[in-house]
Write a protein that holds these residues in place. Structure first.
Motif, PDB file in Angstrom:
ATOM      1  N   LEU A  80       0.838  -1.402   0.046  1.00 46.76           N
ATOM      2  CA  LEU A  80      -0.117   0.372   0.219  1.00 46.76           C
ATOM      3  C   LEU A  80       1.099   0.887  -0.124  1.00 46.76           C
ATOM      4  N   ALA A  81       0.246   2.599  -0.644  1.00 45.54           N
ATOM      5  CA  ALA A  81       1.105   3.886  -1.087  1.00 45.54           C
ATOM      6  C   ALA A  81       1.204   3.926   0.319  1.00 45.54           C
ATOM      7  N   PRO A  82       2.180   4.955   0.842  1.00 44.23           N
ATOM      8  CA  PRO A  82       1.535   6.176   2.146  1.00 44.23           C
ATOM      9  C   PRO A  82       0.593   6.991   1.913  1.00 44.23           C
ATOM     10  N   ALA A  83       0.300   7.229   2.640  1.00 42.60           N
ATOM     11  CA  ALA A  83      -0.786   8.711   2.610  1.00 42.60           C
ATOM     12  C   ALA A  83       0.194  10.076   2.459  1.00 42.60           C
ATOM     13  N   PRO A  84      -0.450  10.946   1.525  1.00 40.80           N
ATOM     14  CA  PRO A  84      -0.113  12.286   1.054  1.00 40.80           C
ATOM     15  C   PRO A  84       0.227  12.570   2.633  1.00 40.80           C
ATOM     16  N   MET A  85       1.347  13.766   2.831  1.00 41.78           N
ATOM     17  CA  MET A  85       0.933  14.512   3.868  1.00 41.78           C
ATOM     18  C   MET A  85       0.160  15.495   3.822  1.00 41.78           C
ATOM     19  N   ASN A  86      -0.062  16.700   4.878  1.00 43.10           N
ATOM     20  CA  ASN A  86      -0.776  17.793   4.688  1.00 43.10           C
ATOM     21  C   ASN A  86      -2.295  17.802   4.235  1.00 43.10           C
ATOM     22  N   THR A  87      -2.687  16.819   4.353  1.00 44.39           N
ATOM     23  CA  THR A  87      -3.806  16.656   3.923  1.00 44.39           C
ATOM     24  C   THR A  87      -4.557  17.628   4.157  1.00 44.39           C
ATOM     25  N   PRO A  93      -7.179   1.688   5.835  1.00 43.11           N
ATOM     26  CA  PRO A  93      -7.080   3.145   5.567  1.00 43.11           C
ATOM     27  C   PRO A  93      -6.139   3.343   5.616  1.00 43.11           C
ATOM     28  N   LEU A  94      -5.142   3.977   4.847  1.00 37.49           N
ATOM     29  CA  LEU A  94      -4.531   4.449   4.566  1.00 37.49           C
ATOM     30  C   LEU A  94      -3.841   5.853   5.546  1.00 37.49           C
ATOM     31  N   GLY A  95      -2.338   5.684   5.760  1.00 37.65           N
ATOM     32  CA  GLY A  95      -1.650   6.694   6.626  1.00 37.65           C
ATOM     33  C   GLY A  95      -2.620   6.650   8.303  1.00 37.65           C
ATOM     34  N   LEU A  96      -3.245   5.304   8.572  1.00 39.29           N
ATOM     35  CA  LEU A  96      -3.932   5.316   9.989  1.00 39.29           C
ATOM     36  C   LEU A  96      -2.539   4.484  10.839  1.00 39.29           C
ATOM     37  N   GLY A  97      -1.597   4.109  10.467  1.00 43.20           N
ATOM     38  CA  GLY A  97      -0.938   3.571  11.525  1.00 43.20           C
ATOM     39  C   GLY A  97       0.636   5.161  12.132  1.00 43.20           C
ATOM     40  N   ARG A  98       0.142   6.020  10.561  1.00 46.00           N
ATOM     41  CA  ARG A  98       1.651   6.991  10.900  1.00 46.00           C
ATOM     42  C   ARG A  98       0.258   7.709  12.581  1.00 46.00           C
ATOM     43  N   GLU A  99      -1.181   8.644  11.948  1.00 47.96           N
ATOM     44  CA  GLU A  99      -1.979   8.636  13.409  1.00 47.96           C
ATOM     45  C   GLU A  99      -2.449   7.547  13.814  1.00 47.96           C
ATOM     46  N   MET A 100      -1.930   7.000  14.797  1.00 50.85           N
ATOM     47  CA  MET A 100      -1.968   5.912  15.719  1.00 50.85           C
ATOM     48  C   MET A 100      -0.997   6.537  16.805  1.00 50.85           C
ATOM     49  N   HIS A 101       0.557   6.678  15.629  1.00 52.95           N
ATOM     50  CA  HIS A 101       1.326   6.963  16.159  1.00 52.95           C
ATOM     51  C   HIS A 101       1.963   8.275  16.850  1.00 52.95           C
ATOM     52  N   GLN A 103      -8.164   4.595   0.743  1.00 58.30           N
ATOM     53  CA  GLN A 103      -8.019   5.314   0.495  1.00 58.30           C
ATOM     54  C   GLN A 103      -7.544   6.833   1.627  1.00 58.30           C
ATOM     55  N   PRO A 104      -6.786   7.953   1.771  1.00 56.73           N
ATOM     56  CA  PRO A 104      -6.056   8.504   3.261  1.00 56.73           C
ATOM     57  C   PRO A 104      -7.672   9.339   3.730  1.00 56.73           C
ATOM     58  N   PRO A 105      -7.071   9.303   4.880  1.00 55.42           N
ATOM     59  CA  PRO A 105      -8.595  10.158   5.236  1.00 55.42           C
ATOM     60  C   PRO A 105      -8.977  11.638   4.949  1.00 55.42           C
ATOM     61  N   ARG A 106      -9.893  12.052   4.993  1.00 54.98           N
ATOM     62  CA  ARG A 106     -10.720  13.313   4.538  1.00 54.98           C
ATOM     63  C   ARG A 106     -10.282  14.027   6.368  1.00 54.98           C
TER      64      ARG A 106
END
Length: 256
Positions: free
Chosen positions: A103-110, A204-212, A134-137
């Motif tokens: 899975l691709a990394p989620a975009p930065m600066n949503t 859900p893309l980027g979920l782990g990053r935001e959890m951390h 997909q990344p989050p809104r």
């Protein structure tokens, strides 16, 4: 093939990391992993939970008669001893698994959609995952006057809330909680970001990053491990330094 097993055996302590060699799709009986049995205090009445990546739920496993299956595309297995709640580095490990799955990394600066009330005293960013892979809104919303949060009260956030009940990530418990978008609920001041997942949303893309990022709001792990499972602070720092740049985890959208 080599499978890396990550076990959280005590609240607020770094996990144990072990590599197990097995065949693809082989069932690994938990009771044959002596280090795991020791960490759980023996076989009698002992159990662990495995985090299922994709559906994003914990699944019960009894040590005495259950097994885990190794999948060729998923080389990391996340476990916690039953009763353990606060799991340091959990988000980092989850992000690593998503990359293992391709899975691709989620975009930065949503981009953040502003839903705030003019006179509200407290605000929070809401990240909501509504589509598979997909990344989050991102929305920024206000709290009620009584310092509670009601998700369905805000427009245009309510357009993303396609279900009347959604999953809310509780960082201190490493657990998803079901909340109604129509109900008001209290939220600790430690949360400057709320992670929401529409039920049934996979990967859900980027979920782990935001959890951390949420986990970093809490105190660092106590003691960094106890005898006989010593894990030094230097090891923890080395893991974060090695993983974060490679998987874009160090930077989060929390500050946008």
């Amino acid at each position: 093939m080599d499978v890396r097993i990550v076990l959280w055996y005590k609240d607020k302590h770094l996990p144990l990391w072990r590599v197990v060699r097995c065949k693809p799709h082989e069932r690994i009986a938990l009771k044959t992993l002596q280090w795991l049995v020791d960490a759980c205090g023996g076989l009698k009445f002992s159990a662990v939970e495995r985090y299922l990546v994709g559906p994003e739920i914990w699944s019960f496993r009894a040590l005495v008669n259950d097994a885990i299956r190794a999948h060729p595309t998923e080389r990391t297995i996340l476990l916690r001893v039953l009763g353990v709640e606060h799991c340091p580095l959990f988000g980092l490990e989850l992000e690593l698994i998503q990359r293992e799955l391709g899975l691709a990394p989620a975009p930065m600066n949503t981009p953040v959609i502003d839903n705030r009330f003019d006179l509200a005293l407290r605000h929070v960013k809401v990240l909501i995952w509504t589509e598979d892979g997909q990344p989050p809104r991102a929305h920024r919303v206000s709290f009620n006057d009584d310092n509670t949060l009601q998700l369905g009260l805000h427009t245009p956030l309510d357009a993303d809330l396609t279900w009347t009940r959604v999953n809310l990530w509780l960082a201190e418990d490493a657990e998803w909680s079901v909340v109604s978008i129509e109900d008001s609920f209290w939220l600790s001041a430690d949360y400057d970001t709320v992670l929401i997942r529409v039920p049934g949303t996979l990967h859900p893309l980027g979920l782990g990053r935001e959890m951390h990022a949420l986990d970093c709001k809490h105190d660092r792990p106590e003691n960094f491990g106890d005898v006989p499972f010593k894990t030094t602070e230097n090891m923890a720092q080395a893991i974060e330094v090695a993983i974060a740049p490679q998987y874009d985890i160090a930077t989060t959208s929390r500050k946008t």
